[in-house]
Design an enzyme around this catalytic site. Structure first.
Site, PDB file in Angstrom:
ATOM      1  N   ARG A  22    -116.990  26.288  -3.657  1.00 33.92           N
ATOM      2  CA  ARG A  22    -116.069  25.241  -3.192  1.00 33.92           C
ATOM      3  C   ARG A  22    -115.377  24.534  -4.357  1.00 33.92           C
ATOM      4  O   ARG A  22    -114.180  24.268  -4.319  1.00 33.92           O
ATOM      5  CB  ARG A  22    -116.830  24.215  -2.340  1.00 33.92           C
ATOM      6  CG  ARG A  22    -115.963  23.079  -1.810  1.00 33.92           C
ATOM      7  CD  ARG A  22    -116.755  22.166  -0.891  1.00 33.92           C
ATOM      8  NE  ARG A  22    -117.851  21.506  -1.582  1.00 33.92           N
ATOM      9  CZ  ARG A  22    -117.729  20.358  -2.258  1.00 33.92           C
ATOM     10  NH1 ARG A  22    -116.555  19.757  -2.328  1.00 33.92           N
ATOM     11  NH2 ARG A  22    -118.767  19.819  -2.840  1.00 33.92           N
ATOM     12  N   CYS A 160    -123.654  16.601   4.329  1.00 25.40           N
ATOM     13  CA  CYS A 160    -124.659  16.814   3.273  1.00 25.40           C
ATOM     14  C   CYS A 160    -125.988  16.206   3.717  1.00 25.40           C
ATOM     15  O   CYS A 160    -126.953  16.918   3.936  1.00 25.40           O
ATOM     16  CB  CYS A 160    -124.172  16.216   1.962  1.00 25.40           C
ATOM     17  SG  CYS A 160    -122.704  17.037   1.318  1.00 25.40           S
ATOM     18  N   ARG A 180    -129.054  18.462   2.835  1.00 32.59           N
ATOM     19  CA  ARG A 180    -129.030  19.878   2.452  1.00 32.59           C
ATOM     20  C   ARG A 180    -128.597  20.071   1.011  1.00 32.59           C
ATOM     21  O   ARG A 180    -128.975  21.035   0.347  1.00 32.59           O
ATOM     22  CB  ARG A 180    -128.106  20.675   3.376  1.00 32.59           C
ATOM     23  CG  ARG A 180    -126.640  20.294   3.250  1.00 32.59           C
ATOM     24  CD  ARG A 180    -125.699  21.224   3.986  1.00 32.59           C
ATOM     25  NE  ARG A 180    -124.324  20.755   3.828  1.00 32.59           N
ATOM     26  CZ  ARG A 180    -123.552  21.052   2.795  1.00 32.59           C
ATOM     27  NH1 ARG A 180    -124.005  21.808   1.812  1.00 32.59           N
ATOM     28  NH2 ARG A 180    -122.319  20.579   2.730  1.00 32.59           N
ATOM     29  N   ASN A 191    -126.625   8.002  -1.652  1.00 33.88           N
ATOM     30  CA  ASN A 191    -127.469   8.398  -0.529  1.00 33.88           C
ATOM     31  C   ASN A 191    -128.774   7.617  -0.465  1.00 33.88           C
ATOM     32  O   ASN A 191    -129.284   7.334   0.616  1.00 33.88           O
ATOM     33  CB  ASN A 191    -127.756   9.893  -0.588  1.00 33.88           C
ATOM     34  CG  ASN A 191    -126.507  10.750  -0.506  1.00 33.88           C
ATOM     35  OD1 ASN A 191    -126.344  11.696  -1.272  1.00 33.88           O
ATOM     36  ND2 ASN A 191    -125.596  10.427   0.410  1.00 33.88           N
ATOM     37  N   TYR A 223    -123.635  18.915 -11.790  1.00 37.59           N
ATOM     38  CA  TYR A 223    -122.504  19.770 -12.163  1.00 37.59           C
ATOM     39  C   TYR A 223    -122.417  19.909 -13.681  1.00 37.59           C
ATOM     40  O   TYR A 223    -122.828  19.008 -14.428  1.00 37.59           O
ATOM     41  CB  TYR A 223    -121.197  19.200 -11.610  1.00 37.59           C
ATOM     42  CG  TYR A 223    -120.988  19.471 -10.137  1.00 37.59           C
ATOM     43  CD1 TYR A 223    -120.514  20.696  -9.696  1.00 37.59           C
ATOM     44  CD2 TYR A 223    -121.270  18.493  -9.181  1.00 37.59           C
ATOM     45  CE1 TYR A 223    -120.328  20.959  -8.343  1.00 37.59           C
ATOM     46  CE2 TYR A 223    -121.092  18.741  -7.822  1.00 37.59           C
ATOM     47  CZ  TYR A 223    -120.616  19.974  -7.418  1.00 37.59           C
ATOM     48  OH  TYR A 223    -120.437  20.238  -6.078  1.00 37.59           O
ATOM     49  N   SER A 282    -116.492  16.032  -8.052  1.00 36.75           N
ATOM     50  CA  SER A 282    -115.980  17.358  -7.668  1.00 36.75           C
ATOM     51  C   SER A 282    -115.633  17.356  -6.189  1.00 36.75           C
ATOM     52  O   SER A 282    -116.467  17.011  -5.338  1.00 36.75           O
ATOM     53  CB  SER A 282    -117.039  18.424  -7.939  1.00 36.75           C
ATOM     54  OG  SER A 282    -117.316  18.498  -9.328  1.00 36.75           O
TER      55      SER A 282
END
Length: 283
Positions: A22, A160, A180, A191, A223, A282
């Site tokens: 993605r 997510c 996930r 989160n 990342y 991202s």
């Protein structure tokens, strides 16, 4: 904050590189992480090893509970987190189901508040769970889920953090949230706040004491363009004591959350932190 920093260090030390289709970037990745938040004793998990913000995270969760499907509605409430996914995601921009600027499609809370039934119609999962807990009932299936594989093509982003399972033991409410995929330098701070807040607010509006919130992350990653900042800056800092989240006690029902609640109804006390770190995001 030790459990957060331990996860970051674990990824740096033992993560494996995975290509992400993605974003077109590599991610240093580990599988399975379990965190927990002491809501009963009001230990708010706001990251202290960099300047962190909580109101946008709370606004996003309230937007989910309201069933928002427009980045404009999220912005009005106090978060710009859906701007990029709604308006800069090339796959979504080319999706014939997209209704126009700021449209997110059938995402997160829109799914939970109108979850399609195979025999026709739909069920409002948020209201079902709220009404059960308000009545002191727990059928071991008090689950709010945003995850509907048959509808992924109808939204700009798969969920997510996708499921929230509430459990009532006596007069104490617990929460198990499952995620996930997690961008640990940026997303996890967000989160963690959301899991804590969701248990705190659901306990308040259903008339129960809040217990522990448990947060399961399946794929936790950093990342490649975030790694240096995490390894050489954030992980070198000492964490500070956790602050407290203060919630307006006048919020007493799901209707209150749906109608008049704003970010002015939440504040944090005792927050001390290190300087901000500008991690790349991202899309």
């Amino acid at each position: 904050m030790k459990q957060y920093l331990d996860l970051c260090q674990r990824i740096v030390d033992s993560g494996q590189w995975v290509e992400n289709e993605r974003t077109g970037k590599r991610c240093l990745t580990v599988i399975n992480a379990d965190l927990s938040y002491d809501v009963a004793n009001k230990r708010f998990p706001l990251v202290t090893t960099r300047k962190s913000y909580y109101k946008a995270a709370i606004a996003e969760m309230i937007g989910y509970l309201r069933g928002y499907d427009s980045a404009a509605d999220f912005r009005k409430l106090g978060t710009k987190t859906w701007d990029a996914n709604a308006n800069l995601n090339e796959a979504w921009l080319n999706n014939p189901l997209r209704k126009g600027e700021d449209d997110c499609g059938f995402i997160y809370g829109a799914v939970a508040r109108d979850f399609p039934k195979p025999d026709g119609g739909s069920i409002d999962l948020v209201r079902k769970v709220y009404e059960s807990l308000k009545a002191g009932k727990d059928d071991r299936g008090e689950i709010i889920t945003f995850y509907h594989p048959g509808a992924f093509h109808m939204g700009c982003l798969r969920p997510c953090m996708h499921s929230h399972h509430f459990s009532l033991l006596g007069d104490t409410l617990y929460l198990n949230s499952t995620q996930r995929s997690c961008d640990v330098p940026l997303g996890l701070n967000f989160n963690m706040v959301q899991v804590y807040f969701l248990l705190a607010i659901m306990a308040q509006i259903t008339g129960h004491k809040a217990g522990e919130a448990y947060h399961k992350i399946v794929n936790a990653h950093i990342y490649e363009d975030q790694l240096e900042l995490m390894r050489d800056v954030q992980l070198k800092r000492e964490p500070k004591a956790p602050p407290q989240l203060i919630i307006n006690p006048d919020i007493k029902s799901l209707k209150d959350l749906e109608t008049w609640v704003t970010m002015d109804d939440f504040k944090v006390e005792g927050y001390e932190c290190h300087d901000a770190i500008q991690y790349p995001f991202s899309v």
